[in-house]
Write a protein that holds these residues in place. Structure first.
Motif, PDB file in Angstrom:
ATOM      1  N   TYR A  42     -41.182  -9.096 -21.058  1.00 53.31           N
ATOM      2  CA  TYR A  42     -42.541  -8.578 -21.123  1.00 53.31           C
ATOM      3  C   TYR A  42     -43.020  -8.212 -19.720  1.00 53.31           C
ATOM      4  CZ  TYR A  42     -43.115 -13.499 -19.902  1.00 53.31           C
ATOM      5  OH  TYR A  42     -42.995 -14.725 -19.302  1.00 53.31           O
ATOM      6  N   GLY A  43     -44.115  -7.446 -19.639  1.00 54.71           N
ATOM      7  CA  GLY A  43     -44.678  -7.101 -18.340  1.00 54.71           C
ATOM      8  C   GLY A  43     -45.178  -5.671 -18.284  1.00 54.71           C
ATOM      9  N   ASP A  44     -46.088  -5.402 -17.354  1.00 55.40           N
ATOM     10  CA  ASP A  44     -46.793  -4.131 -17.288  1.00 55.40           C
ATOM     11  C   ASP A  44     -45.899  -2.944 -16.944  1.00 55.40           C
ATOM     12  OD1 ASP A  44     -48.675  -6.154 -17.338  1.00 55.40           O
ATOM     13  OD2 ASP A  44     -50.052  -5.157 -15.971  1.00 55.40           O
ATOM     14  N   THR A  45     -44.982  -3.138 -16.012  1.00 50.89           N
ATOM     15  CA  THR A  45     -44.142  -2.053 -15.502  1.00 50.89           C
ATOM     16  C   THR A  45     -42.706  -2.543 -15.391  1.00 50.89           C
ATOM     17  OG1 THR A  45     -44.422  -2.703 -13.187  1.00 50.89           O
ATOM     18  CG2 THR A  45     -46.088  -1.200 -14.115  1.00 50.89           C
ATOM     19  N   PRO A  46     -41.730  -1.624 -15.268  1.00 50.14           N
ATOM     20  CA  PRO A  46     -40.353  -2.067 -15.052  1.00 50.14           C
ATOM     21  C   PRO A  46     -40.224  -2.967 -13.826  1.00 50.14           C
ATOM     22  CG  PRO A  46     -40.369   0.236 -15.677  1.00 50.14           C
ATOM     23  CD  PRO A  46     -41.809  -0.159 -15.476  1.00 50.14           C
ATOM     24  N   ALA A  47     -40.931  -2.636 -12.752  1.00 53.50           N
ATOM     25  CA  ALA A  47     -40.848  -3.461 -11.544  1.00 53.50           C
ATOM     26  C   ALA A  47     -41.425  -4.846 -11.783  1.00 53.50           C
ATOM     27  CB  ALA A  47     -41.583  -2.778 -10.395  1.00 53.50           C
ATOM     28  N   PHE A  48     -42.534  -4.920 -12.501  1.00 51.53           N
ATOM     29  CA  PHE A  48     -43.139  -6.221 -12.770  1.00 51.53           C
ATOM     30  C   PHE A  48     -42.252  -7.049 -13.698  1.00 51.53           C
ATOM     31  CE2 PHE A  48     -46.768  -8.824 -14.657  1.00 51.53           C
ATOM     32  CZ  PHE A  48     -46.872  -9.638 -13.552  1.00 51.53           C
ATOM     33  N   ARG A  49     -41.619  -6.403 -14.672  1.00 50.62           N
ATOM     34  CA  ARG A  49     -40.715  -7.136 -15.559  1.00 50.62           C
ATOM     35  C   ARG A  49     -39.529  -7.694 -14.777  1.00 50.62           C
ATOM     36  NH1 ARG A  49     -42.609  -3.016 -19.072  1.00 50.62           N
ATOM     37  NH2 ARG A  49     -40.891  -1.557 -18.751  1.00 50.62           N
ATOM     38  N   THR A  50     -39.060  -6.942 -13.796  1.00 50.39           N
ATOM     39  CA  THR A  50     -37.987  -7.433 -12.937  1.00 50.39           C
ATOM     40  C   THR A  50     -38.443  -8.637 -12.141  1.00 50.39           C
ATOM     41  OG1 THR A  50     -37.009  -5.224 -12.760  1.00 50.39           O
ATOM     42  CG2 THR A  50     -36.399  -6.812 -11.075  1.00 50.39           C
ATOM     43  N   ASN A  51     -39.662  -8.589 -11.612  1.00 47.14           N
ATOM     44  CA  ASN A  51     -40.194  -9.721 -10.853  1.00 47.14           C
ATOM     45  C   ASN A  51     -40.335 -10.961 -11.725  1.00 47.14           C
ATOM     46  OD1 ASN A  51     -40.413  -8.029  -8.637  1.00 47.14           O
ATOM     47  ND2 ASN A  51     -42.560  -7.563  -9.004  1.00 47.14           N
ATOM     48  N   LEU A  52     -40.836 -10.775 -12.940  1.00 44.68           N
ATOM     49  CA  LEU A  52     -40.990 -11.915 -13.848  1.00 44.68           C
ATOM     50  C   LEU A  52     -39.634 -12.481 -14.246  1.00 44.68           C
ATOM     51  CD1 LEU A  52     -43.886 -10.657 -16.172  1.00 44.68           C
ATOM     52  CD2 LEU A  52     -44.023 -12.334 -14.328  1.00 44.68           C
ATOM     53  N   LEU A  53     -38.653 -11.600 -14.455  1.00 44.11           N
ATOM     54  CA  LEU A  53     -37.314 -12.075 -14.809  1.00 44.11           C
ATOM     55  C   LEU A  53     -36.731 -12.934 -13.689  1.00 44.11           C
ATOM     56  CD1 LEU A  53     -34.850 -12.140 -16.661  1.00 44.11           C
ATOM     57  CD2 LEU A  53     -34.104  -9.984 -15.622  1.00 44.11           C
ATOM     58  N   SER A  54     -37.020 -12.596 -12.440  1.00 48.08           N
ATOM     59  CA  SER A  54     -36.491 -13.384 -11.321  1.00 48.08           C
ATOM     60  C   SER A  54     -36.847 -14.863 -11.483  1.00 48.08           C
ATOM     61  CB  SER A  54     -37.046 -12.849  -9.997  1.00 48.08           C
ATOM     62  OG  SER A  54     -36.597 -11.540  -9.737  1.00 48.08           O
ATOM     63  N   GLY A  55     -38.096 -15.142 -11.825  1.00 44.24           N
ATOM     64  CA  GLY A  55     -38.518 -16.532 -11.967  1.00 44.24           C
ATOM     65  C   GLY A  55     -38.187 -17.154 -13.301  1.00 44.24           C
ATOM     66  N   ARG A  56     -37.756 -16.326 -14.262  1.00 51.86           N
ATOM     67  CA  ARG A  56     -37.475 -16.822 -15.616  1.00 51.86           C
ATOM     68  C   ARG A  56     -36.021 -16.589 -16.002  1.00 51.86           C
ATOM     69  NH1 ARG A  56     -42.344 -15.452 -14.592  1.00 51.86           N
ATOM     70  NH2 ARG A  56     -44.179 -16.235 -15.708  1.00 51.86           N
ATOM     71  N   TRP A  57     -35.200 -16.322 -15.019  1.00 54.34           N
ATOM     72  CA  TRP A  57     -33.793 -16.003 -15.267  1.00 54.34           C
ATOM     73  C   TRP A  57     -33.119 -17.078 -16.095  1.00 54.34           C
ATOM     74  CZ3 TRP A  57     -30.709 -11.805 -14.252  1.00 54.34           C
ATOM     75  CH2 TRP A  57     -29.336 -11.998 -14.339  1.00 54.34           C
ATOM     76  N   TRP A  58     -33.328 -18.339 -15.742  1.00 53.33           N
ATOM     77  CA  TRP A  58     -32.639 -19.436 -16.423  1.00 53.33           C
ATOM     78  C   TRP A  58     -32.926 -19.445 -17.919  1.00 53.33           C
ATOM     79  CZ3 TRP A  58     -35.196 -23.376 -19.045  1.00 53.33           C
ATOM     80  CH2 TRP A  58     -36.579 -23.443 -18.856  1.00 53.33           C
ATOM     81  N   ARG A  59     -34.210 -19.192 -18.282  1.00 52.44           N
ATOM     82  CA  ARG A  59     -34.556 -19.301 -19.702  1.00 52.44           C
ATOM     83  C   ARG A  59     -34.082 -18.085 -20.501  1.00 52.44           C
ATOM     84  NH1 ARG A  59     -41.077 -19.362 -19.776  1.00 52.44           N
ATOM     85  NH2 ARG A  59     -40.781 -20.837 -18.082  1.00 52.44           N
TER      86      ARG A  59
END
Length: 446
Positions: free
Chosen positions: A164-181
């Motif tokens: 989820y997330g507003d933009t592709p870049a933001f989704r990438t940023n969120l994935l960085s912190g949620r990679w494990w899950r």
């Protein structure tokens, strides 16, 4: 820790179904899908605010087709989570729900997770940031080329298709912190991870056991979430990692102490770091910060669009009405407050600044209370909110939907994304770098 010449095992593209895991029937899954679409229509005031409706219609068809066969709960979540990037709003998602509780049970049963905390860049490359749990590692900033035989960029692409997330870049940023899950939900939980790391002149192979711990959490204690430091005699740093805390009075007492110290030390510049702040309650920054900062009346939004839902109706607003209006409420400054701070203020935004912290940033920027600092924005300045949580009737997968949309205080439609007044690079591997660079600029009078 380091083994060369390992025989790598290739894992399947997605996790296999454990024998005996319950599957839901196509009829149950279709009922859940119908509930999802109906719930979105009942709560969201305007999907086109964030979503391309043509792409969303196609994503609905694709997800519905995936639900035509028996699926486990996790398989159903992956089918429905494919809608997340199309929603293009971090406040709207098919959620994993209380995954921390499930993760704790997984650890208690002897399982583990991806061994590193990572940074994912815009090209899909994955870099080691820390050991799982936050400990430093000599492998920091090393690029991971393969994970259990699968190219890291392929893994990134697979996981971003659910993010989820507003933009592709933001989704990438969120994935960085949620990679494990997201890795766990998609690829399962292998006992070991065989990784290929890039290095000068070649590659290096390592094997790591699954980490028996969760990532370092910045907001699990008050002392970690809220910090105050003097950078120099006349420049202070206030770090606020959340505008959500169970005991608000504790936060208010903390900020009162901060502004007392600012007054007593005759500080000339205050840096407020909200790079890790994912939002919370607007009252916390209005009462905890703006009462000491504002020098003119302010509001956190100029206009709104909302859906009237059950429990929010009135004589003039019926359930199902979509209402647009101007915000009439203004908050008054406290110029006579003995702790009023009249020095320079800098607000540092970052890769995961979101929700209420964006409303705070907008307010500080539009009313010229502060200079906004950071990299060009990843998330929208115009924000949705008032999120509602629902469980699909059969799988109990969680659906999160916002019920209103807020314009920024200025009412300006552009820029669409957060745009700092002072653009500065934010090194993902050196958290302090942007603060030190900003401090140097302040001392130089820039």
């Amino acid at each position: 820790m380091l083994l060369l010449g390992l025989s790598f095992q290739v894992v399947p593209s997605v996790a296999q179904v454990p024998q005996g895991e319950i599957k839901f029937t196509p009829a149950q899954l279709q009922e859940d899908f119908a509930f999802l679409k109906k719930s979105i229509g009942r709560v969201h005031p305007d999907l086109s605010y964030s979503a391309d409706m043509g792409k969303l219609d196609q994503a609905y068809k694709t997800a519905e087709q995936e639900l035509q066969k028996p699926l486990t709960r996790n398989q159903a979540w992956r089918a429905l989570a494919s809608l997340n990037p199309v929603f293009s709003d971090a406040h709207m998602q098919v959620s994993m729900g209380d995954i921390e509780q499930e993760a704790a049970a997984h650890l208690k049963a002897g399982g583990g997770f991806f061994p590193f905390e990572v940074h994912v860049d815009g090209k899909g490359d994955v870099f080691i940031r820390a050991e799982m749990g936050g400990a430093a590692t000599p492998l920091v900033s090393r690029r991971i080329e393969t994970i259990n035989g699968v190219p890291a960029r392929t893994v990134t692409k697979t996981l971003l298709a659910l993010m989820y997330g507003d933009t592709p870049a933001f989704r990438t940023n969120l994935l960085s912190g949620r990679w494990w899950r997201f890795y766990w939900r998609t690829y399962g939980a292998p006992a070991h991870f065989d990784l290929t790391l890039a290095k000068a002149g070649g590659r290096e192979r390592i094997r790591r056991s699954a980490a028996p711990r969760l990532p370092f959490q910045t907001d699990n204690t008050f002392e970690k979430a809220y910090q105050f430091d003097m950078l120099s005699d006349k420049v202070a740093l206030l770090s606020i990692d959340s505008f959500q805390w169970p005991d608000k009075n504790l936060f208010y007492a903390f900020t009162e102490k901060v502004f007392t110290q600012l007054r007593d030390a005759k500080v000339g510049a205050l840096v407020i770091d909200i790079r890790n702040n994912g939002g919370g309650d607007d009252d916390m920054w209005k009462q905890g910060l703006l009462r000491y900062i504002a020098n003119k009346p302010y509001q956190h939004t100029s206009a709104y669009r909302k859906m009237v839902i059950e429990g929010r109706s009135s004589a003039t607003e019926k359930v199902g009405d979509i209402i647009s209006g101007r915000m009439e409420t203004w908050h008054q400054p406290e110029p006579d407050n003995p702790l009023h701070f009249s020095g320079k203020i800098y607000v540092v935004v970052g890769r995961t600044t979101y929700s209420s912290s964006i409303l705070f940033s907008n307010t500080m920027q539009d009313f010229k209370f502060a200079t906004i600092v950071g990299e060009d924005g990843y998330a929208r300045a115009r924000q949705s909110g008032g999120i509602q949580y629902m469980l699909l009737p059969n799988t109990k997968i969680e659906l999160i939907v916002p019920r209103f949309i807020l314009d920024r205080p200025s009412g300006a439609p552009a820029p669409e994304l957060i745009r700092p007044d002072l653009v500065m690079a934010d090194d993902p591997f050196k958290r302090r770098a942007i603060i030190d660079a900003l401090h140097a600029r302040i001392l130089q009078g820039n």
